[in-house]
Write a protein that holds these residues in place. Structure first.
Motif, mmCIF file in Angstrom:
data_model
loop_
_atom_site.group_PDB
_atom_site.id
_atom_site.type_symbol
_atom_site.label_atom_id
_atom_site.label_comp_id
_atom_site.label_asym_id
_atom_site.label_seq_id
_atom_site.Cartn_x
_atom_site.Cartn_y
_atom_site.Cartn_z
ATOM 1 N N GLN A 149 -48.409 -17.650 5.883
ATOM 2 C CA GLN A 149 -47.210 -16.823 6.001
ATOM 3 C C GLN A 149 -45.997 -17.670 6.406
ATOM 4 N N LYS A 150 -46.229 -18.604 7.317
ATOM 5 C CA LYS A 150 -45.137 -19.468 7.749
ATOM 6 C C LYS A 150 -44.657 -20.352 6.601
ATOM 7 N N LEU A 151 -45.593 -20.883 5.808
ATOM 8 C CA LEU A 151 -45.233 -21.718 4.674
ATOM 9 C C LEU A 151 -44.445 -20.925 3.639
ATOM 10 N N LYS A 152 -44.850 -19.666 3.427
ATOM 11 C CA LYS A 152 -44.150 -18.815 2.470
ATOM 12 C C LYS A 152 -42.704 -18.592 2.903
ATOM 13 N N GLU A 153 -42.500 -18.371 4.203
ATOM 14 C CA GLU A 153 -41.148 -18.151 4.711
ATOM 15 C C GLU A 153 -40.291 -19.404 4.551
ATOM 16 N N GLU A 154 -40.889 -20.586 4.797
ATOM 17 C CA GLU A 154 -40.140 -21.834 4.710
ATOM 18 C C GLU A 154 -39.715 -22.145 3.277
ATOM 19 N N LYS A 155 -40.490 -21.652 2.302
ATOM 20 C CA LYS A 155 -40.165 -21.897 0.902
ATOM 21 C C LYS A 155 -39.053 -20.990 0.394
ATOM 22 N N GLU A 156 -38.755 -19.940 1.149
ATOM 23 C CA GLU A 156 -37.690 -19.032 0.736
ATOM 24 C C GLU A 156 -36.323 -19.668 0.986
ATOM 25 N N SER A 157 -35.282 -19.002 0.535
ATOM 26 C CA SER A 157 -33.920 -19.526 0.712
ATOM 27 C C SER A 157 -33.586 -19.680 2.186
ATOM 28 N N GLY A 158 -32.507 -20.412 2.444
ATOM 29 C CA GLY A 158 -32.161 -20.750 3.819
ATOM 30 C C GLY A 158 -31.824 -19.557 4.682
ATOM 31 N N TRP A 159 -31.532 -18.400 4.101
ATOM 32 C CA TRP A 159 -31.199 -17.227 4.899
ATOM 33 C C TRP A 159 -31.846 -16.003 4.296
#
Length: 501
Positions: A149-159
């Motif tokens: 889940q953390k990796l998925k969030e980091e791959k998303e756009s900066g905001w």
């Protein structure tokens, strides 16, 4: 099945593969399993060993080349065939002498979705508790979910809007795991349940008094028992007193004991509940029902940790953790003089408020499943399921008796049904929310017609759904949001069917 797994002397490398149609080992899995001191292996449906971690190689004293790609049958006792173990879906374990002179235990756990079991997990231990291995494996699985889940969030756009919330995604994932095994009896994964169990887990680490409030049947005693079991007093007694069930004339003797001859019928000394709970925990249920005279004596025990038996002169000191519970509004009772204010504040050091079942309806399916399994086992019946329509009725019901009422109704339905599923007709009439199921006369009683087998046109259903949404929410925008459509669509449908907002 395509798989490419390897394990080198220095640890596990990046692994990818397909096991029953899903990615088995991501890089996060590799790192977590490599760090475990317990032997873990994966076996495919043909019986080939496709993965082992370093601990497994060490325990079994094998090399990578002698395990990866080899048949698990080569490591099983004579006469045991892997493919014959799979259909049973039951685990198989055996013990043998390990090369280092100790005892080695191997367990094969079939895995896979119904109706086929298409592989297994291998667990190896060397003089270790297998239960600990399973718990560590579950921890590893939860940790991997968190990392993914953390990796998925980091791959998303900066905001993203989620980062503007007061609670981060990581915090939500961590909070979604219950605080400990001692609270497993309290069924539920709703946010309110997780919040109250988090407070209970913190309360278990200290010796402060706890006041558990909640309606009858919400599980106050389960939380109290969980706090005791998670505390440093877990090895000592957990003593229960129902303050409402003991006559006023006997409650002092019940709590503090009495000496021989203290009153008519006192033929010998009796040890009270507080003495029995010495160095343990005492649970005072229905504390609000305690008479004022007993409230004063209880306050002394809380302040000084001492009391005298009825008819006795010896002062007895005890070390007792007190957890109290009530289904009444204690603050209102204090205002009206029905309960001592100083005692209330002594008890209410750590307050825990239990939600009613109606406030956590998302937990009802979990509770229904738990009670189905529980009573099928108790009654010696085969596994029983529940139809969606029946579950919908149970979720819609307000449950004034809370979990206790649900438990009683589930016991009744499991005991009386002869089917493999709980149907609508099995549900008692009291569970139907009439105000929710009754439909106005101009709606043609659609719900009742469906239940009797009659069907209307799709446009007729649509008309009444739009009308009901507008009556409830009052605007096109709110009705559209509730129905999952745009406000323009709601307005167009309302105009089409001649429905006033």
């Amino acid at each position: 099945m395509q798989a490419h797994f390897y394990c080198g002397a220095g640890g596990i490398g990046t692994m990818t593969g397909d096991f029953n149609g899903i990615n088995v080992l991501s890089e996060q899995w590799s790192l977590v399993l490599a760090a475990l001191p317990y032997g873990i292996g994966i076996i495919d449906e043909t019986g080939d060993i496709v993965y082992v971690n370093p601990a497994c190689l060490d325990i079994m004293s094998q090399s990578v080349s002698r395990m990866i790609g080899q048949k698990i049958d080569n490591f099983l006792p004579c006469g045991v065939i892997f493919k014959e173990l799979l259909p049973s879906r039951k685990s198989f374990s055996y013990s043998n002498s390990s090369p280092n002179g100790g005892m080695m235990t191997i367990e094969i756990l079939p895995v896979g979705a119904e109706p086929e079991v298409r592989g297994a997990v291998l667990l190896a231990r060397d003089d270790r508790d297998l239960k600990t291995v399973k718990e560590q494996l579950q921890w590893a699985m939860d940790k991997v979910k968190y990392l993914e889940q953390k990796l998925k969030e980091e791959k998303e756009s900066g905001w993203n809007s989620g980062r503007m919330k007061s609670e981060s995604l990581e915090q939500k994932i961590i909070r979604s795991i219950k605080p400990g095994k001692t609270f497993e009896k309290f069924i539920g994964m709703s946010q309110k349940v997780l919040d109250l169990l988090a407070v209970a887990a913190k309360a278990a680490k200290v010796q402060s008094t706890v006041l558990i409030c909640g309606k009858s049947g919400t599980g106050k005693e389960l939380v109290a028992e969980g706090i005791h079991q998670a505390s440093s007093r877990a090895q000592e007694a957990f003593v229960r007193i129902n303050c409402a069930a003991i006559p006023e004339a006997l409650i002092e003797s019940e709590m503090f004991g009495h000496e021989k001859g203290a009153f008519t019928g006192a033929v010998k000394r009796k040890i009270g509940k507080f003495e029995q709970a010495h160095q343990g925990t005492i649970f005072l249920d229905e504390i609000a029902e305690m008479e004022p005279s007993m409230q004063t004596k209880l306050l002394r025990v809380l302040q000084n940790g001492c009391f005298e038996r009825v008819g006795g002169e010896e002062t007895i000191r005890v070390d007792v953790r007190i957890i109290a519970a009530t289904n009444r509004e204690m603050e209102q009772m204090v205002k009206t003089g029905q309960f001592r204010e100083d005692l209330y504040y002594r008890l209410n050091v750590i307050p825990i408020q239990l939600p009613s079942l109606n406030e956590r309806k998302e937990d009802i399916p979990l509770l229904v499943d738990h009670f189905l399994k529980k009573f099928c086992h108790e009654f010696g019946k085969q596994s029983i399921g529940i139809k969606k329509a029946a579950m919908d009725v149970l979720v819609s019901y307000d449950w004034p008796g809370n979990v206790r009422e649900l438990q009683n109704i589930m016991e009744r339905m499991v005991a009386l049904t002869d089917s493999s599923y709980i149907e609508m007709e099995d549900i008692p009439d009291c569970c139907y929310c009439k105000e929710k199921l009754e439909i106005s006369a101009d709606a043609g009683n659609i719900y009742g017609a469906i239940m009797q087998g009659e069907l209307f046109s799709l446009a007729e259903y649509e008309k009444h759904i739009i009308k009901a949404a507008l009556e409830k929410h009052g605007s096109y925008t709110a009705a559209g949001k509730a129905l999952g459509i745009t406000h323009k669509t709601v307005a167009a449908k309302a105009q089409k069917y001649g429905i006033d907002k």
